[in-house]
Design an enzyme around this catalytic site. Structure first.
Site, PDB file in Angstrom:
ATOM      1  N   HIS A  83       0.821  -1.216   0.000  1.00 26.73           N
ATOM      2  CA  HIS A  83       0.000   0.000   0.000  1.00 26.73           C
ATOM      3  C   HIS A  83       0.855   1.267   0.000  1.00 26.73           C
ATOM      4  O   HIS A  83       0.364   2.343  -0.291  1.00 26.73           O
ATOM      5  CB  HIS A  83      -1.059  -0.024   1.116  1.00 26.73           C
ATOM      6  CG  HIS A  83      -0.571   0.307   2.492  1.00 26.73           C
ATOM      7  ND1 HIS A  83      -0.260  -0.650   3.437  1.00 26.73           N
ATOM      8  CD2 HIS A  83      -0.369   1.492   3.108  1.00 26.73           C
ATOM      9  CE1 HIS A  83       0.107  -0.065   4.563  1.00 26.73           C
ATOM     10  NE2 HIS A  83       0.057   1.236   4.389  1.00 26.73           N
ATOM     11  N   ASP A 219       1.183  -7.680   2.255  1.00 20.54           N
ATOM     12  CA  ASP A 219       1.344  -6.247   2.009  1.00 20.54           C
ATOM     13  C   ASP A 219       2.820  -5.832   1.833  1.00 20.54           C
ATOM     14  O   ASP A 219       3.391  -5.163   2.690  1.00 20.54           O
ATOM     15  CB  ASP A 219       0.697  -5.477   3.174  1.00 20.54           C
ATOM     16  CG  ASP A 219       0.380  -4.043   2.797  1.00 20.54           C
ATOM     17  OD1 ASP A 219       0.927  -3.542   1.806  1.00 20.54           O
ATOM     18  OD2 ASP A 219      -0.418  -3.413   3.520  1.00 20.54           O
ATOM     19  N   SER A 642       4.114   2.216   8.375  1.00 17.10           N
ATOM     20  CA  SER A 642       3.906   1.196   7.359  1.00 17.10           C
ATOM     21  C   SER A 642       5.177   0.976   6.570  1.00 17.10           C
ATOM     22  O   SER A 642       5.820   1.934   6.154  1.00 17.10           O
ATOM     23  CB  SER A 642       2.793   1.610   6.408  1.00 17.10           C
ATOM     24  OG  SER A 642       1.575   1.255   6.973  1.00 17.10           O
TER      25      SER A 642
END
Ligand code: ARG
Ligand code: ASP
Length: 707
Positions: A83, A219, A642
């Site tokens: 992402h 991810d 992230s």
């Protein structure tokens, strides 16, 4: 005598222990070292951050402007989240080469794809510059005077730090300006896309599973940093060579067990650890509920459209991902705060602070002033929320804003530029407009009527006008505006000159937008807002300083501010509600369990199923023969973390941080070790996908593994 001796012994031998909560400053990690080691860490603070030797810090980068990445090879290979790479993967995708949908794996350096606009920032060193930055600042100064002195000092200090180098420097306030640190950075601008799994692996579970546990999202995405022949940053050139980092991470395939020590090293963006009760109440009970409701309206319409056909799915998926991300997080945040009696807990602390401050002229008025200022802020903040989440919800109003900007432009060359940009936008906007206008018109009408019902839409119609009439009025505005007729808008723009501004200003959409702006955010309240937020910031500076004086334990770590931090904790399950216990890790079994070919988020790649059926997990299986996918731990993280490496006791890479558990999303304001968990992609699943699924052994061969 004996008592003194005992006290001394305790002081010398006892290790300061910290809670799970905390995002610590790498340069000051010596303070946490003993605690970290007692909790299981086997390396030293110097191994993590040092300016005298290559250390883990040299392998960590800020990826773009809001994610973290890490070097995993001596040739500049970089891991981050899917992402985080998403917009660059999307930009490099076409319908013929749809890397977003199908994945991409460069088999050689030549096949790697440049990513225009992507930067990677490496921290060279950091420094406490509080004294230099606050030089000449006096208590009696006004905030404006203070800001001027600080800005001038910052300019001098950063200039001196970077003179004669290719580095850039940035100075950031900590504890609301009680302390300042300078970050000297190296910014790389030639970054190339190397690999990405298809969306049904990299985004498996989509927005349905987002913020949730148990999680099965692969991810990750892979990039490479390039540099000039001198290994220094250089803009894209075919002659550039892979960057040789001072340090890259060693990967461990040993995995983790419940209670194992882990730490996260990355760039957390924003937290509000020291927020007052009013701030917590404002977020949890005032603005979040409005934002959530208004986004629910939009999401219903978009999701409906996305389920109709693939073209609409492609059109809305990126937008929906970002709308849904905040929407879901705020729900968890408000629930979490109220479950913990967050406002009351803050009030209790404030009562104690006030008792202490009553004898201290410097701090006596801080909290009463906070209360007054937050009362003013609250109403402006609500108007702000309605403006951003209702007025600006539809493309229709966003486009009205663009048109208004054009009407307000007087400089001829700027007019040309803005006009041409808008013409371009319109050329693509009207593709599939029939379908889109159904969605956008409904969003426009419903968000405005929501606002009217809530009593914030007085400018749309009088209080006594019924909703059906308002809906009809809004529908007419939508249908009559030039913005919804390709022919009319193009005609208006084709020969647009400054003198045509009147025409724009008469358009019903532009009129409505202007009315909304002037009523919800009039100049007087914009001025007030800037005054109040400045004052609140000054009060926080005093409040936090007072907290420290009252008891040093009141203030542990400084709030996240997109600077490099270390968080540490243990792999741990948790009980999200009565009768339910979440285990700390998931496996490929769960992907197969979730599989549903009819639901977009749960489609499983045939190739992945094949590997599952043959149990061909190779060295990536755990001791039980399962293929681990994700795990949770008590590390304190937030947005920006992230892509951060999650490391084991030896400082080896065991996973990539990518999310938090929904029940603990109040952690930006209030951390609770019983509920707050970060979610990590197990590095073994990431390597399994690269190796077994994609066959990209060229990448596997570059990595350094500890076995
Ligand atoms: N919740 C994660 C974060 O805040 C992931 C967001 C992207 N994924 C998504 N399905 N919208 O960044
Ligand atoms: N998903 C977030 C990010 O992109 C991480 C989080 O909020 O926990 O940084």
């Amino acid at each position: 005598m004996k008592r003194i001796l005992i006290a001394l012994l305790i002081a010398v031998f006892s290790v300061p222990t910290f809670a799970d909560e905390g995002m610590w400053i790498p340069m000051l990690l010596k303070r946490n070292e003993a605690d970290m080691q007692q909790k299981g860490m086997k390396i030293s603070a110097d191994d993590i951050y040092s300016i005298n030797q290559a250390c883990l810090k040299d392998a960590i980068v800020l990826f773009g402007s809001g994610c973290t990445g890490e070097f995993v090879s001596d040739q500049g290979l970089l891991f981050t989240n899917h992402h985080c790479g998403y917009s660059f993967i999307a930009r490099n995708s076409t319908l013929e080469h749809n890397y977003l949908a199908n994945g991409f794996w460069a088999k050689s350096f030549e096949e790697e794809i440049p990513c225009v606009g992507l930067t990677v920032t490496r921290l060279v060193r950091m420094e406490d510059v509080t004294e230099q930055v606050l030089k000449g600042v006096e208590d009696k100064m006004s905030e404006a005077e203070r800001e001027n002195v600080i800005a001038a000092n910052i300019k001098t200090v950063t200039k001196k730090a970077t003179e004669g180098t290719h580095y850039s420097a940035i100075i950031k306030p900590f504890y609301y300006g009680n302390q300042y640190f300078m970050y000297v950075n190296e910014v790389f601008t030639d970054v190339r896309m190397v690999g990405t799994p298809p969306s049904n692996i990299g985004k498996f579970g989509g927005d349905t599973d987002n913020w949730m546990w148990p999680r099965h999202t692969g991810d990750f995405s892979v990039f490479r940093v390039y540099a000039g022949k001198d290994n220094k940053p250089a803009d894209y050139s075919a002659d550039n060579v892979p960057y040789k980092p001072l340090q890259h991470l060693t990967i461990s395939l040993k995995g983790v067990e419940e209670n194992d020590f882990t730490f996260v090293f990355g760039y957390p963006g924003t937290t509000n650890r020291y927020a007052t009760s009013q701030a917590v109440d404002l977020a949890a009970n005032v603005t979040n509920p409005v934002r959530i409701d208004l986004r629910t309206i939009r999401l219903n319409h978009y999701n409906n459209a996305m389920n109709q056909d693939a073209a609409q799915r492609l059109k809305y998926s990126s937008k929906v991902a970002s709308i849904a991300n905040g929407w879901k997080k705020w729900q968890g945040e408000s629930l979490g705060i109220n479950r913990l009696d967050g406002v009351e807990k803050k009030q209790e602390f404030e009562k104690r602070f006030q008792q202490w401050a009553n004898n201290n002229p410097m701090y006596k008025d801080v909290l009463p002033s906070m209360e007054k200022n937050y009362a003013i802020l609250k109403s402006i903040e609500l108007n702000n929320t309605y403006f951003n989440e209702a007025v600006r919800a539809s493309d229709f109003m966003g486009r009205a804003a663009t048109l208004l900007t054009l009407a307000n432009t007087t400089n001829d060359s700027l007019i040309e530029a803005r006009k041409n940009a808008f013409i371009k936008q319109n050329e693509t906007y009207f593709k599939d407009f029939d379908k889109h206008s159904i969605v956008d018109r409904a969003i426009f009408i419903e968000t405005f009527t929501y606002m009217c019902k809530a009593g914030f839409g007085g400018f749309v119609a009088n209080k006594d006008v019924d909703i059906a009439t308002i809906e009809e009025m809004l529908g007419k505005i939508y249908d009559k505006s030039v913005l919804t007729s390709e022919k009319n808008i193009m005609k208006l723009l084709a020969n647009y000159k400054a003198k045509d501004a009147k025409k724009i200003l008469k358009d019903p959409a532009v009129e409505l937008y202007q009315l909304a702006y002037e009523n919800l955010l009039p100049a007087s309240s914009r001025k007030e807002y800037s005054k109040v937020t400045k004052e609140i910031n000054r009060l926080y500076r005093l409040y936090v300083k007072g907290m420290m004086e009252m008891d040093a334990n009141n203030v542990s770590f400084p709030d996240a501010n997109l600077t490099l931090r270390v968080a540490y904790g243990h792999v741990k399950g948790f009980a999200p509600k009565d009768g339910v216990y979440y285990k700390p890790y998931t496996t490929l079994e769960g992907i197969i369990e979730k599989e549903n070919p009819d639901i977009y988020d749960y489609v499983v790649e045939p190739r992945l199923k094949e590997l599952y059926n043959t149990h061909d997990y190779g060295q990536y299986a755990n001791a039980k023969g399962e293929l681990p996918v994700a795990f949770i731990a008590t590390n304190h993280t937030t947005g920006g973390n992230s892509g951060s490496p999650v490391l084991n006791a030896n400082g080896e890479l065991i996973g990539l941080n990518f999310d938090r558990c929904w029940e603990g999303t109040m952690s930006d304001l209030l951390f609770d070790p019983n509920y707050c968990r970060n979610i990590t992609l197990d590095i073994r699943y990431c390597l399994f996908i690269i190796d077994k699924y994609a066959g990209a052994t060229n990448l596997i061969n570059e990595l350094t593994m500890s076995k």
